[in-house]
Design a protein around this motif. Structure first.
Motif, short mmCIF file in Angstrom:
data_model
loop_
_atom_site.label_atom_id
_atom_site.label_comp_id
_atom_site.label_asym_id
_atom_site.label_seq_id
_atom_site.Cartn_x
_atom_site.Cartn_y
_atom_site.Cartn_z
N ILE A 26 0.72 -1.36 -0.32
CA ILE A 26 -0.01 -0.11 -0.34
C ILE A 26 0.89 1.04 0.17
CG2 ILE A 26 -1.51 1.18 1.66
CD1 ILE A 26 -2.61 -1.62 2.00
N SER A 27 1.91 1.39 0.78
CA SER A 27 3.01 1.96 1.05
C SER A 27 3.56 2.43 -0.88
CB SER A 27 4.12 2.54 2.14
OG SER A 27 3.62 1.90 3.36
N ARG A 28 4.20 1.35 -1.49
CA ARG A 28 4.84 1.57 -2.40
C ARG A 28 3.31 2.35 -3.17
NH1 ARG A 28 6.67 -3.94 -0.81
NH2 ARG A 28 8.42 -3.59 -0.04
N LEU A 29 3.01 1.46 -3.50
CA LEU A 29 1.82 2.46 -4.56
C LEU A 29 1.88 4.14 -4.37
CD1 LEU A 29 -1.02 -0.59 -4.56
CD2 LEU A 29 0.87 -0.28 -6.38
N ILE A 82 -4.92 6.07 4.77
CA ILE A 82 -4.91 7.48 4.80
C ILE A 82 -3.79 7.66 5.19
CG2 ILE A 82 -6.38 8.62 6.94
CD1 ILE A 82 -8.46 7.50 6.50
N ASP A 83 -3.41 6.61 5.95
CA ASP A 83 -2.15 6.86 7.44
C ASP A 83 -0.84 7.50 6.04
OD1 ASP A 83 -3.21 7.28 9.47
OD2 ASP A 83 -2.47 5.54 10.28
N THR A 84 -1.34 6.19 4.39
CA THR A 84 -0.23 6.31 3.61
C THR A 84 -0.27 8.09 3.20
OG1 THR A 84 -1.62 5.40 2.17
CG2 THR A 84 0.43 4.42 3.40
N ALA A 85 -1.46 7.71 2.79
CA ALA A 85 -2.20 9.81 2.36
C ALA A 85 -1.46 10.54 2.40
CB ALA A 85 -3.65 9.49 1.95
N GLU A 91 -10.90 18.59 12.20
CA GLU A 91 -10.37 18.27 14.20
C GLU A 91 -12.34 17.91 14.10
OE1 GLU A 91 -9.41 17.43 16.40
OE2 GLU A 91 -7.26 17.97 16.24
N GLU A 92 -13.42 18.89 13.69
CA GLU A 92 -14.69 19.55 14.19
C GLU A 92 -15.23 17.91 13.20
OE1 GLU A 92 -14.03 21.48 10.19
OE2 GLU A 92 -12.84 21.37 12.25
N ILE A 93 -15.06 17.57 12.67
CA ILE A 93 -15.99 16.37 11.85
C ILE A 93 -15.05 15.27 11.79
CG2 ILE A 93 -17.49 17.10 10.50
CD1 ILE A 93 -15.36 16.97 7.83
N GLY A 94 -13.60 14.92 12.51
CA GLY A 94 -12.79 14.02 12.05
C GLY A 94 -12.04 13.25 11.05
N LYS A 95 -12.03 14.61 10.24
CA LYS A 95 -12.07 13.95 8.81
C LYS A 95 -10.45 14.96 7.82
CE LYS A 95 -16.29 12.06 7.80
NZ LYS A 95 -17.55 12.07 6.95
N TYR A 96 -9.38 14.48 6.83
CA TYR A 96 -8.69 15.29 6.24
C TYR A 96 -9.85 15.82 5.30
CZ TYR A 96 -4.96 13.34 9.55
OH TYR A 96 -4.21 13.07 9.74
N ARG A 97 -9.38 16.39 4.29
CA ARG A 97 -10.31 17.79 3.74
C ARG A 97 -9.89 17.12 2.47
NH1 ARG A 97 -11.96 23.08 3.17
NH2 ARG A 97 -10.73 23.43 5.19
N ASN A 98 -9.08 16.94 1.91
CA ASN A 98 -9.06 16.25 0.53
C ASN A 98 -8.93 14.54 0.58
OD1 ASN A 98 -7.98 18.37 0.03
ND2 ASN A 98 -5.99 18.27 -0.34
N ILE A 99 -9.96 13.71 1.29
CA ILE A 99 -10.25 12.75 0.87
C ILE A 99 -11.27 12.69 0.93
CG2 ILE A 99 -9.82 10.23 2.24
CD1 ILE A 99 -7.34 10.71 3.17
N VAL A 100 -11.66 11.40 0.57
CA VAL A 100 -13.73 11.68 0.64
C VAL A 100 -13.42 10.61 1.29
CG1 VAL A 100 -15.04 10.37 -1.02
CG2 VAL A 100 -13.10 12.38 -1.97
N GLY A 154 -10.31 3.95 15.56
CA GLY A 154 -9.25 4.05 15.19
C GLY A 154 -9.51 3.84 13.68
N PHE A 155 -10.46 3.16 13.26
CA PHE A 155 -10.49 3.17 12.11
C PHE A 155 -11.31 3.94 10.98
CE2 PHE A 155 -10.61 -1.21 14.00
CZ PHE A 155 -9.68 -2.34 13.09
N GLY A 156 -11.20 5.01 11.64
CA GLY A 156 -12.30 6.11 11.16
C GLY A 156 -13.27 6.30 11.59
#
Length: 479
Positions: free
Chosen positions: A114-117, A138-141, A152-161, A376-378
């Motif tokens: 996954i990291s190599r991809l 997500i972590d590799t992204a 923080e308010e929604i627990g998500k990264y802006r550029n990830i769907v 921990g899974f989102g």
């Protein structure tokens, strides 16, 4: 063994092989075979510009040729993996799906792949992930620079769907609401929910990827646990070879967690937006960043995929699945909504109204059982915990029965949520008094952090683990 012009002919399909020392930085790539037939399908994903800057040869071809002779140095194996193992993987897992051994890259595990991809794809792509999903996507992204700012308010990264895959979504995203992304990470059976996507669902996913010019990175690490006939590979779906990469692992079905062995399938038909074959860039990246999986681990992989080895592994998988069913039945008998434990060796348990970390702590402190907090899974994992199979749960229960005759379990008692809410909102005195009357006997039994559930523990004999709904109701009344 460093790759050379010879290895290019081996690992790159002849229809798209090119002559050594030809500049690879031209704007487009000829994806037609010698007879003019088109090979593969153009996605809309642009090639990582940094890969274009690499020269075609990796060190000097003379050295590679010397190392490839029988008398030459043979300490390093092929970076792509032992040919015997690659062929065994193709035969055992992909049968008539059209996957060839030279499309399979053996590695030290799916997580490394996954990291190599992500390194291959670069920071200028946008990704979509299931929510909840395995954290590595997500972590590799984040590490590679795809994710953007964390909100923080929604627990998500802006550029990830984040594609909702909760029980109310039937664990599959509503693709009509998902915007186009370059990459779609999809795991089936899903980690952590244990849900295996159906053939029809995966067909819709492949069609969605084709319509949007996206690439699916399909994680099939737990596929060997599927028992209901759901697809075990994305390549069971027609057209998937034009839009998908598959990563998988020996860790889950063969117990290679510490040995480290996995593989990635990159079809020859999968192309960048300019027609350049992705398998060629992945081959180069692997040869540059990886010296190949351990020869000892690969020998073990070959043994696992032999007729005798695979039969033995299936017996172990059946045992794990049975243990997962025991755990699932126990949680279900306590009136909880439980998922997984059928196509995966773990269960996904819902605790409405509770923070998953609070559930984790409560179970750990009172039952001495380790679970995984769903958050921990989102964000989609909040209110859930994951519990994996026990290696010897039946032996554990027998031992407990023969010694102390006790096994630890717990029962759940639901508090009246509406009355608690009325207390918090400071409504009329009459309502507050009424609410207090209904919660006086329970206020000292729960933590100060008010939730929808309080967890009560008791010791019960193993034969009573599968309690009936009626006995559970009686227990609630006692509480």
């Amino acid at each position: 063994m460093y790759h050379s012009s010879l290895s290019l002919c081996i690992y790159i399909p002849c229809a798209i092989a090119f002559q050594p020392r030809v500049c690879s930085t031209r704007a487009s790539y000829n994806s037609k075979s010698l007879n003019g037939t088109r090979v593969g399908r153009y996605t809309s994903v642009r090639r990582n510009v940094n890969m274009k800057n690499l020269q075609n040869e990796y060190l000097f071809p003379e050295h590679a040729r010397a190392l490839s002779t029988v008398k030459g140095y043979r300490g390093y194996g092929a970076e792509q993996g032992n040919k015997e193992l690659r062929q065994a993987i193709a035969d055992r897992f992909y049968g008539d799906m059209g996957v060839k051994y030279d499309e399979i890259f053996v590695s030290d595990g799916a997580q490394s792949d996954i990291s190599r991809l992500q390194m291959l794809l670069g920071s200028n792509v946008r990704i979509a992930v299931q929510d909840p999903s395995f954290p590595a996507y997500i972590d590799t992204a984040v590490i590679i620079g795809q994710a953007g700012r964390f909100q923080e308010e929604i627990g998500k990264y802006r550029n990830i769907v984040y594609m909702n895959c909760r029980p109310e979504d039937n664990f599959f995203p509503d693709l009509s609401t998902i915007p186009r992304t370059d990459i779609i990470f999809f795991c089936s059976p899903n980690n952590p929910t244990g849900n295996a996507a159906s053939w029809l669902q995966l067909k819709h996913l492949v069609e969605f990827a084709k319509e949007n010019g996206s690439i699916i990175v399909y994680d099939s690490a737990y596929a060997s646990y599927i028992t209901d006939g759901s697809p075990k590979s994305i390549f069971e779906i027609p057209g998937a070879r034009e839009v998908a990469i598959e990563v998988s692992s020996f860790s889950k079905f063969a117990g290679f967690t510490g040995v480290r062995l996995g593989w990635t399938v990159v079809p020859k038909e999968l192309l960048y937006s300019n027609g350049y074959p992705i398998i060629k860039d992945y081959n180069r990246l692997v040869c540059t960043t990886f010296n190949g999986a351990s020869s000892i681990a690969q020998a073990g992989g070959v043994a696992c995929l032999s007729s005798e080895g695979y039969s033995a592994l299936n017996a172990v998988i059946d045992y794990y699945n049975h243990n997962a069913k025991i755990i699932r039945d126990v949680f279900s008998s306590l009136g909880l909504k439980v998922y997984g434990g059928e196509n995966a060796p773990y269960i996904w348990v819902h605790f409405p109204g509770m923070r998953s970390w609070d559930v984790f702590a409560e179970i750990l402190n009172k039952a001495h059982i380790v679970t995984v907090p769903g958050i921990g899974f989102g964000p989609g994992g909040e209110e859930f915990i994951r519990r994996r199979k026990l290696l010897c749960v039946r032996d554990y229960l027998r031992e407990m029965a023969s010694t102390s005759g006790l096994a630890e379990a717990y029962v759940m008692r639901k508090l009246h949520k509406e009355k608690m809410k009325r207390m918090e909102l400071n409504e009329s005195n009459e309502k507050k008094v009424d609410a207090n009357k209904n919660t006086t006997t329970t206020s000292n039994e729960i933590s100060n952090n008010v939730g929808c559930y309080g967890i009560m523990f008791k010791k019960i004999h193993p034969t009573f683990m599968h309690s009936t709904e009626k006995s559970a109701d009686n227990e609630n009344e006692k509480c």
